[in-house]
Design a protein around this motif. Sequence first.
Motif: not given
Length: 382
Positions: A247-259
Amino acid sequence: MDFGFSVEDDAFRAEARAWLAEHTRAEQDRRTWEHTLGKAGWIGLGWPESGYGNRSAGLTRQVVWAEEYARSGAPPRSGHIGENLLAPTLLAHGTQEQKARFLPPIAAGDELWCQGYSEPNAGSDLAGVRTAAVREGACYRVTGQKIWTSLAHEADWCFVLARTETGSRRHHGLSFLLVPMDQPGRIEVRPIRQMTGTSEFNEVFFDGARARAEHLVGGEGEGWKVAMSLLGFERGVSTLAQQIGFAQELGRVVRAAAETGALADPVVRERLVRQWAELRVMRWNALRTLGSSGDAGAPSVAKLLWAGWHQRLGELAMLVRGAEAAVGPAPWAAAEPYRLDALQHLFLFSRADTLYGGSDQVQRTIIAERVLGLPREPKGVV
């Protein structure tokens, strides 16, 4: 299974969270951290017996501890192989003398273990091991090679599946031995450098290494039964902690997609939502099967689910980053060590998820044969 947390479990969660917040320090080396955990009694919560320096806890509290540990950012564990694999095996198959000798040092974080199963020609096909152990008086002399041995470069001991009956084949004639790693000239450990630049896996060469006869677990020739029992402990509460990390890794991917602006792509959004939904399903499936002893295929189903999921997450991490994902962090110089950021490491390491711990093909065979009752796969067919 109706899996829920009680008021007492919530109090235990608060205790665990507070302790981890107070004691977790990034600069600690992993062996020192194991001693810290052991001194506080946090090693061995899942053991059905206490009295070895551990505090025993029920299933819900084991889940609480695993989840809080994953959330805390505490260092990766070096002692989990001894705590979660060898210790339950000794409790099930070991003698009282073996339990008294090996469980207290595991609970204290004093002795670290590695697993001597896979070989160059016997990875997924574990019954094909060739490492031999010959009885010589009060000891066994172990000769052979193991590979993909996690943390062997840190371990004090290795539990080794070896062939003790000359001429035996497949799962017959195997024995489960406890071998000390501090045998210069008899044991050599060679780290395997991975795509990620790290080397937690190793080759281990045994050249007449000694194992005491009283450190044979389960009886001579009973190694296959003991080894299969151990593999049954490999997945359980730890799966839920693993999902916290996912879940923490998925959160990083979501943030990268937003950036990067990739979140504006409806296809990317759909894939991210699918990853989130599948992770929730994996958690519910893990909770449903936790503590169930009758579902022989549950560990294999869980492995199939998370291995493919994690690989797809790694691929998605590269997709949302775009071309930048193929470039290392700046500034770069030839003299600098090989470095990856978190998402690059996720992508490269997850390539192995469908292989280690039993390949997808092996998991499907287990489900087909042991759960669905389909005809056994012919041996020797490519």
